[in-house]
Structures are given as structure tokens and as C-alpha cells.
Motif scaffolding. Structure first.
Motif, PDB file in Angstrom:
ATOM      1  N   ASN A 192      -2.851   5.120  -3.345  1.00 43.61           N
ATOM      2  CA  ASN A 192      -3.882   4.658  -2.421  1.00 43.61           C
ATOM      3  C   ASN A 192      -5.213   4.556  -3.147  1.00 43.61           C
ATOM      4  OD1 ASN A 192      -5.499   7.091  -2.073  1.00 43.61           O
ATOM      5  ND2 ASN A 192      -3.791   7.911  -0.898  1.00 43.61           N
ATOM      6  N   SER A 193      -6.109   3.822  -2.573  1.00 45.09           N
ATOM      7  CA  SER A 193      -7.364   3.513  -3.252  1.00 45.09           C
ATOM      8  C   SER A 193      -8.156   4.755  -3.613  1.00 45.09           C
ATOM      9  CB  SER A 193      -8.209   2.573  -2.387  1.00 45.09           C
ATOM     10  OG  SER A 193      -8.501   3.170  -1.145  1.00 45.09           O
ATOM     11  N   TYR A 194      -8.193   5.746  -2.737  1.00 47.61           N
ATOM     12  CA  TYR A 194      -8.980   6.943  -3.013  1.00 47.61           C
ATOM     13  C   TYR A 194      -8.399   7.748  -4.176  1.00 47.61           C
ATOM     14  CZ  TYR A 194     -11.456  11.320  -2.519  1.00 47.61           C
ATOM     15  OH  TYR A 194     -12.214  12.418  -2.778  1.00 47.61           O
ATOM     16  N   ASP A 199      -8.700  -1.078  -4.569  1.00 50.03           N
ATOM     17  CA  ASP A 199      -7.883  -1.249  -3.369  1.00 50.03           C
ATOM     18  C   ASP A 199      -6.511  -0.600  -3.530  1.00 50.03           C
ATOM     19  OD1 ASP A 199      -6.594  -2.944  -5.121  1.00 50.03           O
ATOM     20  OD2 ASP A 199      -6.836  -4.738  -3.905  1.00 50.03           O
ATOM     21  N   GLY A 200      -6.339   0.202  -4.583  1.00 51.64           N
ATOM     22  CA  GLY A 200      -5.054   0.842  -4.842  1.00 51.64           C
ATOM     23  C   GLY A 200      -4.180   0.060  -5.796  1.00 51.64           C
ATOM     24  N   PHE A 229       0.863  -1.180   0.000  1.00 54.56           N
ATOM     25  CA  PHE A 229       0.000   0.000   0.000  1.00 54.56           C
ATOM     26  C   PHE A 229       0.897   1.227   0.000  1.00 54.56           C
ATOM     27  CE2 PHE A 229      -2.864   3.128   1.780  1.00 54.56           C
ATOM     28  CZ  PHE A 229      -4.023   2.850   1.077  1.00 54.56           C
ATOM     29  N   GLU A 283     -15.044   6.439   0.078  1.00 48.80           N
ATOM     30  CA  GLU A 283     -13.887   5.715   0.600  1.00 48.80           C
ATOM     31  C   GLU A 283     -14.081   5.273   2.036  1.00 48.80           C
ATOM     32  OE1 GLU A 283     -10.275   7.866   1.411  1.00 48.80           O
ATOM     33  OE2 GLU A 283     -11.370   9.737   1.534  1.00 48.80           O
ATOM     34  N   SER A 317       1.174   5.565  -0.566  1.00 46.49           N
ATOM     35  CA  SER A 317       0.354   6.772  -0.494  1.00 46.49           C
ATOM     36  C   SER A 317       0.110   7.374  -1.875  1.00 46.49           C
ATOM     37  CB  SER A 317       1.004   7.809   0.424  1.00 46.49           C
ATOM     38  OG  SER A 317       2.260   8.187  -0.085  1.00 46.49           O
ATOM     39  N   TYR A 348     -11.933   2.208   4.954  1.00 49.18           N
ATOM     40  CA  TYR A 348     -11.267   0.925   5.200  1.00 49.18           C
ATOM     41  C   TYR A 348     -10.261   0.566   4.109  1.00 49.18           C
ATOM     42  CZ  TYR A 348     -15.019   0.619   8.566  1.00 49.18           C
ATOM     43  OH  TYR A 348     -15.895   0.892   9.577  1.00 49.18           O
ATOM     44  N   ARG A 349      -9.533   1.578   3.619  1.00 52.42           N
ATOM     45  CA  ARG A 349      -8.502   1.409   2.584  1.00 52.42           C
ATOM     46  C   ARG A 349      -9.049   0.916   1.255  1.00 52.42           C
ATOM     47  NH1 ARG A 349      -3.103  -0.832   5.367  1.00 52.42           N
ATOM     48  NH2 ARG A 349      -2.285  -0.113   3.393  1.00 52.42           N
TER      49      ARG A 349
END
Length: 124
Positions: free
Chosen positions: A16-18, A57-58, A11, A39, A13, A41-42
Motif C-alpha cells: 500500500n502507498s503508506y 500510489d503503492g 492495490f 497519507e 495491503s 485517499y490511498r
């Protein structure tokens, strides 16, 4: 479709998923497809249309493409986030399929047309 591949990246930054989901939303919007990003919970969800929610999930995007009557389970497609352009094309094709089967209701269409008449730039 195939099962999701194993995780290969940590993971990060920058991925990241968002942030990745926002990139997807922006690319869809550039093609005239409205979407919302949520978004937690990651994970990030990109709500595109009725029956089309893209999870992120990124590392990958995945979305439901149908139903398998044999084992009675949903069928999903996935695409790595590193190939955003192709993922957008695949999601746009799914969006077009779903729009044919589930157009805007007359009430929603009338409300959008009223907004357009007032000068708002809303996609139909």
C-alpha cells in the motif's frame, strides 16, 4: 519525462502507498536525508525538501523535476516501487540539486545548530 505508465497491479495491503512511502523515507534517512510521510485517499506523500514532494500510489513514485516553458506545465519523473534502491538514488540526486539552490535559512540553521549543541541528533 514520460507520462505515468498504466496501472498493472491491484492495490495490495503489502504494497500500500503508506508502507511503501515509509520504506522510501527510511532509505532516505539512512542516507542522511530527512523526510516526512503523509497519507490519505490511498496516496502517500513523502515531503523531502522545498520543491521535492514524492507521491506514491503503492505502485510507483513520482516527483516534479522541473518546468517546461513551451506548454507551461510541470515535468515529472517516476519510478516503480519494486526498484526502491534506484528510486532512492534518483530522489537523492534531485534533493542534492535542490539543496544547492535553496539552502537552509540562517535562522533555521542557527536553530538546528543550537539543538545539536544540546545533544540532539538532527541532520543538517
Amino acid at each position: 519525462m514520460d507520462a505515468l505508465p498504466p496501472r498493472v497491479a491491484k492495490f495490495d495491503s503489502d504494497w500500500n502507498s503508506y508502507s511503501v512511502a515509509e520504506r522510501l523515507r527510511a532509505e532516505l534517512e539512512s542516507r542522511g536525508i530527512s523526510a516526512e510521510v503523509h497519507e490519505g485517499y490511498r496516496l502517500a506523500l513523502v515531503w523531502v525538501w522545498v520543491g521535492l514532494v514524492v507521491w506514491c500510489d503503492g505502485e510507483r513514485f513520482w516527483w516534479r523535476t522541473g518546468w517546461d516553458e513551451g506548454p507551461k506545465r510541470a515535468v515529472y519523473a517516476w519510478h516503480p516501487v519494486t526498484d526502491l534502491g534506484r528510486a532512492v538514488r534518483r530522489i537523492a540526486f534531485r534533493y542534492a540539486e535542490l539543496r544547492k539552490g535553496h539552502p537552509l535559512s540562517t535562522l533555521v540553521r542557527a536553530a538546528l545548530e543550537e539543538e545539536l549543541e544540546r545533544g540532539a541528533a538532527l541532520p543538517l
